[in-house]
Design a protein around this motif. Structure first.
Motif, PDB file in Angstrom:
ATOM      1  N   ASP A 363       0.726  -1.329   0.169  1.00 43.88           N
ATOM      2  CA  ASP A 363      -0.334   0.102   0.105  1.00 43.88           C
ATOM      3  C   ASP A 363       0.812   0.716  -0.480  1.00 43.88           C
ATOM      4  OD1 ASP A 363      -1.943  -1.775  -0.051  1.00 43.88           O
ATOM      5  OD2 ASP A 363      -2.269  -1.463   2.214  1.00 43.88           O
ATOM      6  N   ILE A 364       1.599   1.311   0.731  1.00 41.76           N
ATOM      7  CA  ILE A 364       2.757   2.356   0.551  1.00 41.76           C
ATOM      8  C   ILE A 364       3.454   2.532  -0.441  1.00 41.76           C
ATOM      9  CG2 ILE A 364       5.194   2.660   1.585  1.00 41.76           C
ATOM     10  CD1 ILE A 364       4.519   1.835   4.765  1.00 41.76           C
ATOM     11  N   HIS A 365       3.806   1.399  -1.197  1.00 49.44           N
ATOM     12  CA  HIS A 365       4.644   1.383  -2.397  1.00 49.44           C
ATOM     13  C   HIS A 365       3.795   2.127  -3.371  1.00 49.44           C
ATOM     14  CE1 HIS A 365       6.605   0.057  -6.477  1.00 49.44           C
ATOM     15  NE2 HIS A 365       7.844   0.305  -5.391  1.00 49.44           N
ATOM     16  N   ASP A 366       2.561   1.238  -3.298  1.00 53.12           N
ATOM     17  CA  ASP A 366       1.621   1.853  -4.757  1.00 53.12           C
ATOM     18  C   ASP A 366       0.772   3.230  -4.388  1.00 53.12           C
ATOM     19  OD1 ASP A 366       0.920  -0.146  -5.092  1.00 53.12           O
ATOM     20  OD2 ASP A 366      -1.263  -0.127  -4.368  1.00 53.12           O
ATOM     21  N   LYS A 367       1.177   3.835  -2.393  1.00 53.51           N
ATOM     22  CA  LYS A 367       1.013   5.692  -2.836  1.00 53.51           C
ATOM     23  C   LYS A 367       2.252   6.342  -3.332  1.00 53.51           C
ATOM     24  CE  LYS A 367       0.730   8.676   1.543  1.00 53.51           C
ATOM     25  NZ  LYS A 367       0.850   9.064   3.011  1.00 53.51           N
ATOM     26  N   TYR A 368       3.223   5.945  -2.542  1.00 53.52           N
ATOM     27  CA  TYR A 368       4.392   6.826  -3.701  1.00 53.52           C
ATOM     28  C   TYR A 368       4.914   6.777  -4.877  1.00 53.52           C
ATOM     29  CZ  TYR A 368       5.058   8.462   1.354  1.00 53.52           C
ATOM     30  OH  TYR A 368       4.328   8.998   2.700  1.00 53.52           O
ATOM     31  N   THR A 369       4.270   4.914  -5.148  1.00 52.78           N
ATOM     32  CA  THR A 369       4.328   5.207  -6.655  1.00 52.78           C
ATOM     33  C   THR A 369       3.825   6.382  -7.491  1.00 52.78           C
ATOM     34  OG1 THR A 369       4.943   2.967  -6.595  1.00 52.78           O
ATOM     35  CG2 THR A 369       3.935   3.789  -9.133  1.00 52.78           C
ATOM     36  N   ASP A 370       2.456   6.087  -7.256  1.00 56.22           N
ATOM     37  CA  ASP A 370       1.230   7.492  -7.313  1.00 56.22           C
ATOM     38  C   ASP A 370       1.667   9.077  -7.690  1.00 56.22           C
ATOM     39  OD1 ASP A 370      -0.450   5.399  -8.587  1.00 56.22           O
ATOM     40  OD2 ASP A 370      -2.065   5.293  -6.488  1.00 56.22           O
ATOM     41  N   LEU A 371       2.538   8.906  -6.097  1.00 57.17           N
ATOM     42  CA  LEU A 371       2.755  10.440  -5.978  1.00 57.17           C
ATOM     43  C   LEU A 371       4.472  10.415  -7.242  1.00 57.17           C
ATOM     44  CD1 LEU A 371       3.254  12.948  -4.137  1.00 57.17           C
ATOM     45  CD2 LEU A 371       4.680  11.811  -3.127  1.00 57.17           C
ATOM     46  N   VAL A 372       5.017   9.820  -6.913  1.00 55.47           N
ATOM     47  CA  VAL A 372       6.303  10.585  -7.888  1.00 55.47           C
ATOM     48  C   VAL A 372       5.740  10.007  -8.947  1.00 55.47           C
ATOM     49  CG1 VAL A 372       8.136   8.628  -8.949  1.00 55.47           C
ATOM     50  CG2 VAL A 372       7.548   9.582  -6.249  1.00 55.47           C
ATOM     51  N   GLY A 373       5.089   8.954  -9.376  1.00 55.94           N
ATOM     52  CA  GLY A 373       4.315   9.151 -11.512  1.00 55.94           C
ATOM     53  C   GLY A 373       5.368   8.500 -12.082  1.00 55.94           C
TER      54      GLY A 373
END
Length: 771
Positions: A363-373
């Motif tokens: 979930d953390i990885h998803d969140k920051y992947t979406d953030l970084v793009g």
């Protein structure tokens, strides 16, 4: 006809000569007086009298023709009456006189905006005069000017305006424009058209070569300087009283205004320089202060997930060369802190189920992947490499932390097992594929990928052999994903295992045909799986004494297999087998049968009870030749286990402990509502010893991998010093695990001992390859 044409042409020539000879010669004073009065002064008067763009008087076509003819005649008379040079000088002097006497004083008597309007009007009039006079004196331009490579008349007119008028008023004009621009920045209404017209004069002062020298030196440099001062003050003011998001909104708005300013009235070449000055003052200078602002800085935006503000921050600070690196550092620290907090939380409850922890990592990885793009226009940071690197470094720092004594590599493997086995999490094909992809992305941060591979291999083996896999396609897809990340060598054994399962089906079909052809009648139906030793985990062999029903099957299959593969040796792994045993019982005196689903060892125990109804534990152990501790588990599971659910055998005395003299008897009164019963196995907990044995296998494999890498490098390089060899070997091995330099040194010493390498006689740090 030809003679007639010649006579006509001769007559025309004579007529022209007579006309020319009859025209009196025009003297300079007389001719110039007429040109000045009817041309220069008249056009000046017409322009002076013009009001609101309407001319009171005009020069007629006849008057214009007369002036043009006058110039033509004065320039084509034979010397000494050819006045080309004098007319050129007189034209220049007339322009100078007009500018000095009539234009400059009119402009200088006015100030500020009035002066700018007067300057614009006089410049427009001057261009009209020059254009008119250039046409009148056209003959000069076409012949005299061209022949002597002199400046054209229009260029002379512009040059004189610059020297006599513009250079005298440019400082005041510039000051007036900059004041108007300042007022516009303060949201006052100003005359943009006027600014544009004056700026165009600065541009046009570059002359016919379209040089921007005058514009840059006399106007642009001061514009940039005053802009820097203005935004330096604004920036300091905003930074003190506004929050970081509010500051960014103002900065973005101001940058847009400056862009519009260029569009409305500045030269296009100014845009890049002007915006650079704004970027330096609004963003570059105060960046660190803004990013670290208490309660509203970059860290706060990340904590509160303010995506709009984070996107704006990226847009703004990507404008400056060094703008993104400090943000990258903050993002890396933030993600690291979030991850380490999660690790710490789990470490305090290390005995708990750790699958939710893996899900939280995803979930953390998803969140920051979406953030970084993942690319332009995607995510707050549009997939920029600085943020991908920050995220990678952050995840590597906490994903590789062990939870208690459990490595994340093992946890990820367990998570995959839970996704891929039938009894695990139920997901649609798309959701399963998506989750596996996310796990593999997390896996890419592991430094010990080989530990994951070893655990994954053991779990895949169980899923395949015990038919627990929820989807063959999902298994193949996961292996393909790992192959893409780590190469074919990493997944060769996993692919071999899947291939073995497919080949086993073919072998089973061939075996069934064999027993039909040979008309062999087996007491038991048998399904076999033939595995290649190198692909699968190492399984313990045992000396199990099989019942005759099973022994017949094994002997028949061995005969069949030896016919097909004469040089292959079969080793039976009973611990992976399973069986369905039909049990006959008489609950309440009524006969009843059940299909008992058991493992091979449980089946062997049950088949003993066909011979007699009761055995002591030591008798059973003697019959089957199984290790005592393992047999205890099998006996307890058949005697109802801890909860006494499936009580096929009666144990005496009852209880969870088993001693050699305990007896086990056939329970004729056993009954159950279900026809098919899965006899549960009393599971041996995965002990730390088993985990350690997996680690030991990994360590052994690492030794071979390090040695192979060293030999490959030395074979290519022939000789290499210690430091470079360790570095190259580490680089090669990093794809699968993070090698310890001490381990590499040990392997080098071992290879020297085994005469693969030798030390240089003069330099002990230099190794040589021995072919």
């Amino acid at each position: 006809q030809a003679a007639s044409q010649a006579r006509e042409e001769g007559s025309l020539r004579r007529h022209w000569l007579l006309t020319t000879m009859n025209n009196p010669v025009i003297m300079l004073e007389e001719g110039w007086k007429k040109l000045k009065e009817d041309g220069v002064q008249k056009i000046e008067t017409i322009l002076e009298d013009m009001q609101g763009g309407v001319y009171k008087n005009r020069i007629s076509t006849e008057q214009y023709s007369a002036l043009y003819t006058m110039v033509y005649t004065m320039c084509t008379q034979k010397p000494p009456n050819n006045w080309s040079e004098q007319l050129y000088k007189n034209y220049e002097n007339a322009i100078k006189e007009y500018l000095t006497a009539r234009i400059l004083p009119r402009i200088k008597e006015k100030h500020d905006e009035s002066m700018l309007r007067e300057l614009v009007r006089r410049w427009e009039n001057h261009k009209l005069i020059v254009r008119f006079l250039s046409n009148v004196f056209k003959y000069l331009d076409r012949f005299y000017v061209k022949r002597l490579s002199l400046p054209e008349l229009s260029e002379v007119g512009s040059r004189e305006f610059k020297t006599i008028v513009f250079d005298k008023v440019k400082v005041e004009a510039r000051t007036a424009i900059l004041e108007l621009i300042r007022r516009e920045r303060e949201n006052e209404m100003v005359d943009k058209k006027l600014i544009k017209e004056v700026v165009e004069i600065f541009v046009e002062m570059g002359g016919s070569r379209n040089s921007l020298e005058a514009y840059i030196t006399d106007f642009e440099e001061m514009l940039l300087s005053t802009t820097a001062d203005y935004y330096s003050r604004e920036s300091a003011k905003w930074a003190e009283k506004d929050s970081f998001p509010e500051y960014m909104r103002k900065a973005e708005d101001r940058l847009k205004q400056e862009q519009d300013r260029v569009t409305h009235y500045l030269h296009s070449s100014t845009e890049e320089k002007l915006l650079k000055v704004c970027d330096e003052q609004l963003l570059q200078g105060p960046e660190q202060v803004l990013l670290e602002k208490e309660n509203s800085g970059c860290e706060t935006l990340l904590l509160d997930n303010k995506t709009e503000d984070l996107s704006r921050m990226f847009r703004l600070f990507s404008r400056i060369p060094t703008g993104l690196a400090p943000i990258g550092n903050i993002v890396r620290k933030h993600i690291t802190d979030v991850g380490l907090a999660l690790v710490k939380k789990q470490s305090t409850a290390a005995d708990a189920d750790l699958m939710p922890y893996v899900q939280e990592l995803l979930d953390i990885h998803d969140k920051y992947t979406d953030l970084v793009g993942t690319g332009p226009e995607k995510g707050c940071f549009q997939g920029h490499t600085i943020f991908h690197k920050a995220m990678k470094e952050a995840f590597e720092s906490f994903v590789n932390k062990d939870i208690g004594k459990t490595a994340t590599a093992e946890l990820l493997s367990n998570f995959c097992d839970n996704l891929l086995k039938k009894s695990g999490e139920r997901l649609s094909d798309e959701a399963l594929e998506d989750k596996l992809e996310k796990v593999v992305r997390l896996f890419s941060y592991l430094s010990d990928k080989d530990i994951f591979a070893e655990f994954y291999k053991k779990q895949l083996a169980k899923r395949l052999l015990l038919a627990r896999s929820s989807s063959d396609d999902a298994e193949r897809s996961m292996i393909a994903k790992l192959k893409l990340r780590c190469g074919a060598q990493f997944t060769s054994k996993l692919e071999g295992m899947v291939t073995d399962m497919n080949l086993s089906q073919d072998i089973q079909t061939a075996f069934n045909e064999y027993i039909n052809d040979k008309q062999i009648k087996l007491d038991t139906d048998i399904t076999l799986q033939v595995l290649t030793t190198g692909f699968w985990p190492t399984y313990k062999s045992d000396e199990l004494n099989l019942p005759k029903e099973m022994l017949q099957c094994i002997t028949t299959f061995k005969s069949f297999f030896d016919l097909r593969h004469s040089h292959r040796q079969l080793r039976w792994v009973h611990s992976l087998g399973s069986a369905t045993v039909v049990g006959s019982f008489q609950p309440g005196g009524k006969p009843k049968t059940h299909d008992l689903m058991v493992n091979t060892y449980q089946a062997c125990v049950l088949l003993l009870f066909n011979a007699q109804d009761c055995y002591t534990f030591s008798e059973i152990q003697e019959h089957l030749n199984l290790p005592v501790e393992e047999l205890k588990r099998y006996m307890l599971s058949l005697a109802g286990g801890a909860k006494g659910k499936v009580k096929i055998l009666n144990k005496s005395p009852a209880g969870p402990e088993v001693s050699p003299t305990d007896t086990f008897a056939y329970n004729a009164g056993f009954t159950d509502r279900a026809r098919r019963i899965k006899v549960p196995m009393i599971a041996a907990k995965i002990t730390q010893e088993e985990k350690d044995s997996t680690r030991a296998t990994v360590d052994e494999d690492r030794k071979h991998a390090i040695e192979a890498a060293i030999v490959r490098i030395m074979k290519t390089r022939k000789s290499l010093d210690h430091q470079k060899l360790v570095l190259e070997a580490s680089t090669q091995l990093m794809r699968h695990f993070k090698p310890d330099p001490k381990q590499i040194k040990k392997r080098i010493e071992d290879l020297i001992h085994r005469e693969y390498l030798e030390r240089d006689a003069n330099n002990p740090n230099l190794y040589k390859y021995l072919a």
